[in-house]
Design an enzyme around this catalytic site. Structure first.
Site, PDB file in Angstrom:
ATOM      1  N   ASP A  59       2.280  -4.159 -15.011  1.00 45.53           N
ATOM      2  CA  ASP A  59       2.196  -5.571 -14.634  1.00 45.53           C
ATOM      3  C   ASP A  59       0.783  -6.089 -14.892  1.00 45.53           C
ATOM      4  OD1 ASP A  59       3.442  -7.905 -13.058  1.00 45.53           O
ATOM      5  OD2 ASP A  59       1.493  -7.608 -12.122  1.00 45.53           O
ATOM      6  N   TYR A  80      -6.016 -11.531 -15.156  1.00 50.25           N
ATOM      7  CA  TYR A  80      -6.635 -10.240 -14.842  1.00 50.25           C
ATOM      8  C   TYR A  80      -7.700  -9.829 -15.864  1.00 50.25           C
ATOM      9  CZ  TYR A  80      -2.379  -9.841 -11.960  1.00 50.25           C
ATOM     10  OH  TYR A  80      -1.332 -10.058 -11.081  1.00 50.25           O
ATOM     11  N   LYS A 116       1.579 -12.877 -17.540  1.00 48.29           N
ATOM     12  CA  LYS A 116       1.833 -14.115 -16.773  1.00 48.29           C
ATOM     13  C   LYS A 116       1.037 -15.280 -17.339  1.00 48.29           C
ATOM     14  CE  LYS A 116       2.184 -11.220 -12.648  1.00 48.29           C
ATOM     15  NZ  LYS A 116       1.097 -10.247 -12.716  1.00 48.29           N
ATOM     16  N   HIS A 127       2.763 -17.648 -13.429  1.00 50.37           N
ATOM     17  CA  HIS A 127       2.022 -16.883 -12.402  1.00 50.37           C
ATOM     18  C   HIS A 127       2.095 -17.557 -11.026  1.00 50.37           C
ATOM     19  CE1 HIS A 127      -1.586 -13.930 -12.051  1.00 50.37           C
ATOM     20  NE2 HIS A 127      -0.902 -13.966 -10.928  1.00 50.37           N
ATOM     21  N   ASN A 178       5.455 -16.159  -7.284  1.00 46.64           N
ATOM     22  CA  ASN A 178       4.936 -16.966  -6.168  1.00 46.64           C
ATOM     23  C   ASN A 178       5.665 -18.293  -6.014  1.00 46.64           C
ATOM     24  OD1 ASN A 178       2.747 -15.137  -5.375  1.00 46.64           O
ATOM     25  ND2 ASN A 178       1.917 -15.610  -7.393  1.00 46.64           N
ATOM     26  N   GLN A 181       8.317 -12.772  -8.671  1.00 49.60           N
ATOM     27  CA  GLN A 181       7.364 -11.753  -8.181  1.00 49.60           C
ATOM     28  C   GLN A 181       6.539 -12.374  -7.060  1.00 49.60           C
ATOM     29  OE1 GLN A 181       3.263  -9.944  -9.649  1.00 49.60           O
ATOM     30  NE2 GLN A 181       4.884  -9.350 -11.062  1.00 49.60           N
ATOM     31  N   ALA A 219       2.333  -4.642  -2.354  1.00 48.12           N
ATOM     32  CA  ALA A 219       3.275  -3.901  -1.513  1.00 48.12           C
ATOM     33  C   ALA A 219       2.589  -2.870  -0.622  1.00 48.12           C
ATOM     34  CB  ALA A 219       4.318  -3.214  -2.397  1.00 48.12           C
ATOM     35  N   ASN A 229      -6.658   5.855  -8.928  1.00 48.51           N
ATOM     36  CA  ASN A 229      -6.960   7.226  -8.561  1.00 48.51           C
ATOM     37  C   ASN A 229      -5.830   8.124  -9.058  1.00 48.51           C
ATOM     38  OD1 ASN A 229      -6.219   9.407  -6.436  1.00 48.51           O
ATOM     39  ND2 ASN A 229      -8.409   9.051  -6.126  1.00 48.51           N
ATOM     40  N   GLN A 231      -4.747  11.129  -8.391  1.00 47.04           N
ATOM     41  CA  GLN A 231      -3.883  11.786  -7.404  1.00 47.04           C
ATOM     42  C   GLN A 231      -2.889  10.791  -6.783  1.00 47.04           C
ATOM     43  OE1 GLN A 231      -6.226  13.736  -4.393  1.00 47.04           O
ATOM     44  NE2 GLN A 231      -4.390  14.164  -3.188  1.00 47.04           N
ATOM     45  N   ARG A 259      -0.139   9.748  -9.223  1.00 42.48           N
ATOM     46  CA  ARG A 259       0.914  10.780  -9.304  1.00 42.48           C
ATOM     47  C   ARG A 259       1.750  10.791  -8.028  1.00 42.48           C
ATOM     48  NH1 ARG A 259       0.512  13.275 -13.876  1.00 42.48           N
ATOM     49  NH2 ARG A 259      -1.516  13.444 -14.902  1.00 42.48           N
ATOM     50  N   ASN A 294       2.499   8.282  -6.136  1.00 42.51           N
ATOM     51  CA  ASN A 294       3.375   7.123  -6.006  1.00 42.51           C
ATOM     52  C   ASN A 294       4.712   7.294  -6.741  1.00 42.51           C
ATOM     53  OD1 ASN A 294       1.500   6.000  -4.345  1.00 42.51           O
ATOM     54  ND2 ASN A 294       0.582   4.670  -5.894  1.00 42.51           N
TER      55      ASN A 294
HETATM   56  P1  NAP Z   1      -1.434  -2.724  -3.921  1.00 41.25           P
HETATM   57  O1  NAP Z   1      -0.409  -2.203  -4.865  1.00 41.25           O
HETATM   58  O2  NAP Z   1      -0.999  -3.420  -2.685  1.00 41.25           O
HETATM   59  O3  NAP Z   1      -2.404  -1.499  -3.574  1.00 41.25           O
HETATM   60  C1  NAP Z   1      -3.471  -1.642  -2.682  1.00 41.25           C
HETATM   61  C2  NAP Z   1      -4.344  -0.422  -2.670  1.00 41.25           C
HETATM   62  O4  NAP Z   1      -3.593   0.719  -2.260  1.00 41.25           O
HETATM   63  C3  NAP Z   1      -4.917  -0.041  -4.023  1.00 41.25           C
HETATM   64  O5  NAP Z   1      -6.185  -0.642  -4.209  1.00 41.25           O
HETATM   65  C4  NAP Z   1      -4.971   1.481  -4.024  1.00 41.25           C
HETATM   66  O6  NAP Z   1      -6.307   1.978  -4.013  1.00 41.25           O
HETATM   67  C5  NAP Z   1      -4.262   1.884  -2.738  1.00 41.25           C
HETATM   68  N1  NAP Z   1      -3.226   2.921  -2.988  1.00 41.25           N
HETATM   69  C6  NAP Z   1      -2.397   3.037  -4.046  1.00 41.25           C
HETATM   70  N2  NAP Z   1      -1.593   4.100  -3.892  1.00 41.25           N
HETATM   71  C7  NAP Z   1      -1.937   4.689  -2.727  1.00 41.25           C
HETATM   72  C8  NAP Z   1      -1.499   5.833  -2.027  1.00 41.25           C
HETATM   73  N3  NAP Z   1      -0.534   6.605  -2.506  1.00 41.25           N
HETATM   74  N4  NAP Z   1      -2.105   6.131  -0.840  1.00 41.25           N
HETATM   75  C9  NAP Z   1      -3.085   5.349  -0.326  1.00 41.25           C
HETATM   76  N5  NAP Z   1      -3.555   4.254  -0.949  1.00 41.25           N
HETATM   77  C10 NAP Z   1      -2.978   3.927  -2.142  1.00 41.25           C
HETATM   78  O7  NAP Z   1      -2.489  -3.643  -4.699  1.00 41.25           O
HETATM   79  P2  NAP Z   1      -2.501  -4.975  -5.520  1.00 41.25           P
HETATM   80  O8  NAP Z   1      -3.251  -4.674  -6.772  1.00 41.25           O
HETATM   81  O9  NAP Z   1      -2.992  -6.024  -4.620  1.00 41.25           O
HETATM   82  O10 NAP Z   1      -0.993  -5.306  -5.914  1.00 41.25           O
HETATM   83  C11 NAP Z   1      -0.311  -4.571  -6.930  1.00 41.25           C
HETATM   84  C12 NAP Z   1      -0.165  -5.358  -8.219  1.00 41.25           C
HETATM   85  O11 NAP Z   1       0.621  -6.523  -8.007  1.00 41.25           O
HETATM   86  C13 NAP Z   1      -1.474  -5.907  -8.801  1.00 41.25           C
HETATM   87  O12 NAP Z   1      -2.278  -4.915  -9.379  1.00 41.25           O
HETATM   88  C14 NAP Z   1      -0.923  -6.914  -9.765  1.00 41.25           C
HETATM   89  O13 NAP Z   1      -0.424  -6.282 -10.925  1.00 41.25           O
HETATM   90  C15 NAP Z   1       0.227  -7.514  -8.933  1.00 41.25           C
HETATM   91  N6  NAP Z   1      -0.161  -8.722  -8.166  1.00 41.25           N
HETATM   92  C16 NAP Z   1       0.404  -9.909  -8.524  1.00 41.25           C
HETATM   93  C17 NAP Z   1       0.078 -11.072  -7.851  1.00 41.25           C
HETATM   94  C18 NAP Z   1       0.719 -12.364  -8.253  1.00 41.25           C
HETATM   95  O14 NAP Z   1       0.227 -13.426  -7.840  1.00 41.25           O
HETATM   96  N7  NAP Z   1       1.791 -12.346  -9.014  1.00 41.25           N
HETATM   97  C19 NAP Z   1      -0.826 -11.039  -6.780  1.00 41.25           C
HETATM   98  C20 NAP Z   1      -1.369  -9.809  -6.406  1.00 41.25           C
HETATM   99  C21 NAP Z   1      -1.021  -8.663  -7.101  1.00 41.25           C
HETATM  100  P3  NAP Z   1      -6.795   3.092  -5.096  1.00 41.25           P
HETATM  101  O15 NAP Z   1      -6.911   2.398  -6.412  1.00 41.25           O
HETATM  102  O16 NAP Z   1      -8.115   3.532  -4.556  1.00 41.25           O
HETATM  103  O17 NAP Z   1      -5.764   4.189  -5.109  1.00 41.25           O
END
Ligand code: NAP
Length: 323
Positions: free
Chosen positions: A50, A55, A84, A117, A167, A190, A218, A273, A275, A278, A280
């Site tokens: 995604d 970005y 997007k 977006h 959104n 999304q 999420a 990261n 680890q 993998r 997830n």
């Molecule tokens: P997220 O998926 O909610 O993750 C948040 C944090 O969780 C990450 O920074 C990560 O840190 C940590 N994490 C990941 N796996 C983990 C695990 N197994 N155990 C513990 N911590 C873990 O973050 P997000 O980037 O906000 O959202 C995901 C994606 O959604 C974005 O990258 C983007 O592609 C999309 N998004 C879209 C919109 C939109 O407006 N459409 C808005 C926000 C996001 P580490 O990197 O340190 O592992």
């Protein structure tokens, strides 16, 4: 279980893997690391990435995908690549050129999925957040149905296999669905979705229209100060979520991801990261009981991390409606 076989059929006949790799990282994080990280994700089994114009990372994600195709790890047709349309390209004549120029940057011939977006138009042009002399973001008014028609043309031109939105609230989705002469329905919406904002009403609405709900943030989002109030609760430290996860000897993150899959939601997970990337993918290796699901449903508090408060006065701001 092979993640690439865990996919959902979209209303246009294409398929989307139910687990996607989130690629957003804040501006200060070096972009080039993203090539390595996206390659790791593909090696781990992610086959859905995604990205977005916003970005500023599409060329790196594209390079990683090309490299994994070149070394024979995956085929292009096994990867779903999402991008997007940013808010400054909503004027209908800017939509297709925006996609074409971003396809040139990322070395791919087409995107699998192109999303609007946000439902809010900003003053047209390359500046992501155009501001006036008082520092106020300059809005534009563009009929969402006209933006959608331009998205339909991108699909017809073969630049995007599928088209959808992000959104959008229920009212805005209905506006598109009720558009006279609608050619293609959005395949997905999304939106932010996690146990604190489980979007159950929007999910029911989307399901009733054969639109897939895709969950971003999420895991509780990256909590970057650009977007998120630093006093907001930390989802992955929630005591109920942590206790449940501990009981099942899984991490709270895996529980939060699994929760979405069992509700019929496609889920994105960002990690930088190895680890955790993998880890997830283990979301396919266990199941939550209906009791676990009820407990997680009970955590909902309609709490949104990414409120986009600088756009709150925009006439198309989506988050003032209940859902
Ligand atoms: P997220 O998926 O909610 O993750 C948040 C944090 O969780 C990450 O920074 C990560 O840190 C940590 N994490 C990941 N796996 C983990 C695990 N197994 N155990 C513990 N911590 C873990 O973050 P997000 O980037 O906000 O959202 C995901 C994606 O959604 C974005 O990258 C983007 O592609 C999309 N998004 C879209 C919109 C939109 O407006 N459409 C808005 C926000 C996001 P580490 O990197 O340190 O592992």
């Amino acid at each position: 279980m092979d993640p690439k076989h865990q996919r959902v059929e979209l209303n246009d006949g294409h398929f989307m893997p139910v687990l996607g790799f989130g690629t957003y990282v804040p501006p200060e994080v070096p972009r080039n690391r993203l090539v390595e990280v996206t390659k790791l994700a593909i090696e781990a089994g992610f086959c859905h990435t995604d990205s977005a114009h916003l970005y500023n990372n599409e060329e790196y994600v594209g390079l990683a995908i090309r490299s994994k195709i070149a070394d024979g790890s995956v085929k292009r047709e096994d990867i779903v690549y999402t991008s997007k349309l940013w808010c400054t390209f909503h004027q209908p004549e800017l939509v297709q050129p925006a996609l074409e120029s971003s396809l040139k940057k990322r070395p791919l011939d087409y995107v699998d999925l192109y999303l609007i977006h946000f439902p809010m138009a900003l003053k047209g042009g390359e500046t992501l957040l155009p501001k006036d002399e008082n520092g106020k973001v300059i809005f534009d008014t563009v009929d969402l149905c006209a933006v959608w028609e331009a998205m339909e043309k991108c699909k017809d031109a073969g630049l995007a296999k599928s088209i959808g939105v992000s959104n959008f609230n229920c009212r805005q989705l209905e506006m598109i669905l009720n558009k006279p002469g609608l050619k293609y329905k959005p395949v997905c919406n999304q939106v932010e979705c996690h146990p604190y904002l489980n979007q159950s009403k929007l999910l029911d609405f989307c399901k009733s229209k054969d639109i897939v709900l895709v969950a971003h943030s999420a895991l509780g989002s990256q909590r970057h100060k650009l977007w998120v109030d630093q006093n907001s609760p930390v989802l992955l430290e929630d005591p109920v979520l942590c206790a449940l996860a501990k009981k099942h000897k899984r991490s709270p993150a895996l529980f939060a991801l699994r929760y979405q899959l069992q509700r019929g939601v496609v889920v994105l997970a960002k990690s930088y990261n190895e680890q955790r990337i993998r880890e997830n993918v283990q979301v396919f290796e266990f199941q939550l009981t209906s009791e676990d699901m009820k407990v997680l449903d009970g955590l909902n508090r309609n709490f949104r991390y990414v409120v986009m408060d600088i756009l709150v006065d925009h006439p198309d701001y989506p988050f003032s409606d209940e859902f």
